[in-house]
Scaffold this motif. Sequence first.
Motif, PDB file in Angstrom:
ATOM      1  N   THR A 170       0.848  -1.189   0.000  1.00 17.05           N
ATOM      2  CA  THR A 170       0.000   0.000   0.000  1.00 17.05           C
ATOM      3  C   THR A 170       0.887   1.245   0.000  1.00 17.05           C
ATOM      4  OG1 THR A 170      -0.099  -0.148   2.417  1.00 17.05           O
ATOM      5  CG2 THR A 170      -2.010  -0.984   1.196  1.00 17.05           C
ATOM      6  N   PRO A 171       0.410   2.384  -0.462  1.00 19.74           N
ATOM      7  CA  PRO A 171      -0.906   2.616  -1.049  1.00 19.74           C
ATOM      8  C   PRO A 171      -0.936   2.196  -2.526  1.00 19.74           C
ATOM      9  CG  PRO A 171       0.329   4.653  -1.018  1.00 19.74           C
ATOM     10  CD  PRO A 171       1.205   3.620  -0.377  1.00 19.74           C
ATOM     11  N   ILE A 197       5.060  -2.467   2.653  1.00 24.82           N
ATOM     12  CA  ILE A 197       4.897  -3.821   2.102  1.00 24.82           C
ATOM     13  C   ILE A 197       4.621  -4.780   3.254  1.00 24.82           C
ATOM     14  CG2 ILE A 197       7.421  -4.130   2.084  1.00 24.82           C
ATOM     15  CD1 ILE A 197       7.071  -6.086  -0.214  1.00 24.82           C
ATOM     16  N   PHE A 198       3.772  -5.750   2.990  1.00 30.07           N
ATOM     17  CA  PHE A 198       3.418  -6.751   4.003  1.00 30.07           C
ATOM     18  C   PHE A 198       3.667  -8.133   3.410  1.00 30.07           C
ATOM     19  CE2 PHE A 198      -0.227  -8.779   6.596  1.00 30.07           C
ATOM     20  CZ  PHE A 198       0.658  -9.136   7.605  1.00 30.07           C
ATOM     21  N   ASN A 199       4.495  -8.920   4.072  1.00 29.69           N
ATOM     22  CA  ASN A 199       4.829 -10.254   3.566  1.00 29.69           C
ATOM     23  C   ASN A 199       4.105 -11.333   4.362  1.00 29.69           C
ATOM     24  OD1 ASN A 199       6.033 -12.443   2.318  1.00 29.69           O
ATOM     25  ND2 ASN A 199       7.791 -12.408   3.697  1.00 29.69           N
ATOM     26  N   ARG A 200       3.198 -12.017   3.680  1.00 30.80           N
ATOM     27  CA  ARG A 200       2.554 -13.174   4.325  1.00 30.80           C
ATOM     28  C   ARG A 200       2.936 -14.463   3.605  1.00 30.80           C
ATOM     29  NH1 ARG A 200      -3.699 -12.237   5.507  1.00 30.80           N
ATOM     30  NH2 ARG A 200      -3.584 -10.933   3.679  1.00 30.80           N
ATOM     31  N   ARG A 201       3.971 -14.375   2.748  1.00 32.26           N
ATOM     32  CA  ARG A 201       4.439 -15.587   2.066  1.00 32.26           C
ATOM     33  C   ARG A 201       5.489 -16.248   2.951  1.00 32.26           C
ATOM     34  NH1 ARG A 201       5.435 -15.008  -4.342  1.00 32.26           N
ATOM     35  NH2 ARG A 201       5.841 -17.213  -3.946  1.00 32.26           N
ATOM     36  N   ASP A 202       5.257 -17.498   3.321  1.00 32.77           N
ATOM     37  CA  ASP A 202       6.262 -18.138   4.174  1.00 32.77           C
ATOM     38  C   ASP A 202       7.376 -18.780   3.357  1.00 32.77           C
ATOM     39  OD1 ASP A 202       4.906 -20.290   3.234  1.00 32.77           O
ATOM     40  OD2 ASP A 202       4.165 -20.993   5.162  1.00 32.77           O
ATOM     41  N   PHE A 228      16.958  -4.266  -2.227  1.00 32.26           N
ATOM     42  CA  PHE A 228      16.427  -5.556  -1.776  1.00 32.26           C
ATOM     43  C   PHE A 228      16.174  -5.475  -0.276  1.00 32.26           C
ATOM     44  CE2 PHE A 228      18.972  -6.509  -5.503  1.00 32.26           C
ATOM     45  CZ  PHE A 228      18.068  -7.246  -6.247  1.00 32.26           C
ATOM     46  N   MET A 229      15.048  -5.998   0.128  1.00 32.55           N
ATOM     47  CA  MET A 229      14.713  -5.934   1.548  1.00 32.55           C
ATOM     48  C   MET A 229      14.462  -7.338   2.065  1.00 32.55           C
ATOM     49  SD  MET A 229      11.760  -3.040   1.349  1.00 32.55           S
ATOM     50  CE  MET A 229      10.862  -3.757  -0.024  1.00 32.55           C
ATOM     51  N   GLU A 230      14.888  -7.564   3.277  1.00 31.07           N
ATOM     52  CA  GLU A 230      14.509  -8.826   3.925  1.00 31.07           C
ATOM     53  C   GLU A 230      13.283  -8.546   4.780  1.00 31.07           C
ATOM     54  OE1 GLU A 230      17.409 -10.707   6.412  1.00 31.07           O
ATOM     55  OE2 GLU A 230      16.173 -12.498   6.641  1.00 31.07           O
ATOM     56  N   ILE A 231      12.212  -9.240   4.484  1.00 31.06           N
ATOM     57  CA  ILE A 231      10.973  -9.062   5.253  1.00 31.06           C
ATOM     58  C   ILE A 231      10.519 -10.435   5.726  1.00 31.06           C
ATOM     59  CG2 ILE A 231       8.631  -8.122   5.229  1.00 31.06           C
ATOM     60  CD1 ILE A 231       9.585  -6.541   2.710  1.00 31.06           C
ATOM     61  N   LYS A 232      10.559 -10.618   7.015  1.00 31.23           N
ATOM     62  CA  LYS A 232      10.171 -11.920   7.566  1.00 31.23           C
ATOM     63  C   LYS A 232       8.669 -12.127   7.390  1.00 31.23           C
ATOM     64  CE  LYS A 232      14.006 -12.139  10.740  1.00 31.23           C
ATOM     65  NZ  LYS A 232      14.485 -11.783  12.050  1.00 31.23           N
ATOM     66  N   THR A 233       8.268 -13.395   7.383  1.00 31.91           N
ATOM     67  CA  THR A 233       6.856 -13.727   7.193  1.00 31.91           C
ATOM     68  C   THR A 233       5.997 -13.071   8.276  1.00 31.91           C
ATOM     69  OG1 THR A 233       7.588 -15.828   6.300  1.00 31.91           O
ATOM     70  CG2 THR A 233       5.269 -15.672   6.881  1.00 31.91           C
ATOM     71  N   SER A 241       5.563  -6.392   8.279  1.00 29.28           N
ATOM     72  CA  SER A 241       5.485  -5.354   7.250  1.00 29.28           C
ATOM     73  C   SER A 241       6.697  -4.437   7.370  1.00 29.28           C
ATOM     74  CB  SER A 241       4.189  -4.559   7.386  1.00 29.28           C
ATOM     75  OG  SER A 241       4.164  -3.914   8.625  1.00 29.28           O
ATOM     76  N   LYS A 242       6.937  -3.700   6.315  1.00 26.57           N
ATOM     77  CA  LYS A 242       8.087  -2.799   6.320  1.00 26.57           C
ATOM     78  C   LYS A 242       7.746  -1.562   5.485  1.00 26.57           C
ATOM     79  CE  LYS A 242      13.063  -3.047   5.989  1.00 26.57           C
ATOM     80  NZ  LYS A 242      14.180  -3.955   5.909  1.00 26.57           N
ATOM     81  N   SER A 243       8.110  -0.409   5.986  1.00 26.28           N
ATOM     82  CA  SER A 243       7.953   0.832   5.217  1.00 26.28           C
ATOM     83  C   SER A 243       9.256   1.133   4.500  1.00 26.28           C
ATOM     84  CB  SER A 243       7.602   1.992   6.147  1.00 26.28           C
ATOM     85  OG  SER A 243       6.339   1.786   6.684  1.00 26.28           O
TER      86      SER A 243
END
Lengths: 132, 168
Positions: A30-31, A51-56, A81-86, A89-91
Amino acid sequence: MKILLLGFLLISLTVTFVFWKTYGFAHEMTPAYVKFKASYVENVSVGKLNIFNRRDDIRFYGIEVLNEKLKPVPFASTTKFMEIKTNTSKSFEVYIRNKDLKNKAYYVCTISKVMKKIDAPVVASRICSRIK
Amino acid sequence: MIKKFITLGFLLSICSGAWATSTPITGTVEAKCAIFTTVNPKYGNPNPYTLTTLPASGGTEAILRTDVLAADYFDLLITHPNSFSSSPTLSDSVGFTGASVVSAVGVSGMSVYETNKLVVNNTTRFRLLLAGATWFKVSSVMVYGALDTTALPAGNYTSLITATCLAR
């Protein structure tokens, strides 16, 4: 009575299965329409996204800025590149030159980065917000 | 007597403070698109020169789901593979085919997505006209060798299906 209990159990299991099957592996951003404003650098604007990561199966996401034909446009960010744990979210902020913002830049996207797997086609998800 | 009133007043003030305490829960609903991988694909190897996701040949087709929170804000682009992202060294020609179709809909009106879809090369574009969930099935078939009889070298093969949610 037994039939009722069995039916209830079956429905519960089905609901749990559907919930589990469809809720584990999502990528959201979003947005949908991102607004850019003047940054602290002259002639460069900044936009903020989340960004919100719900992919495991995915932990790394890349940032892209694309034109209308989905070709890359130069940009800067603290990281490409960002590391986003399952389930987190990250701004992040994206910096684009004003001249590119006016003429070229159309979308800001995040794309999942997949690891090498064995014998499998892999699904990469990409979500693109439109620059307003 | 006065002491009692003071004590009572003090207790009441504490209580009124407690009544005023509240914990707000805030939330925002905004137009957004989420891509879910419902079923991860897998290649079957029905003969020495073919890799396919078709279930009849031992493969598994990818099932993707998109959730959109606002009608007609997004397009979905699904690109099926036309090359391997990693594979053993291949000396012969590689022919990829594939398709993306709507497999299930959350709202009956979404069935038009399939008839209105636009296919350019290996990319299929769906206009997500309605809010809600839609499921898409993606297949991929690879045939190796110009005469269809060359055996694939042993090893691991990976290709990439890309699903893109594009704000309109």
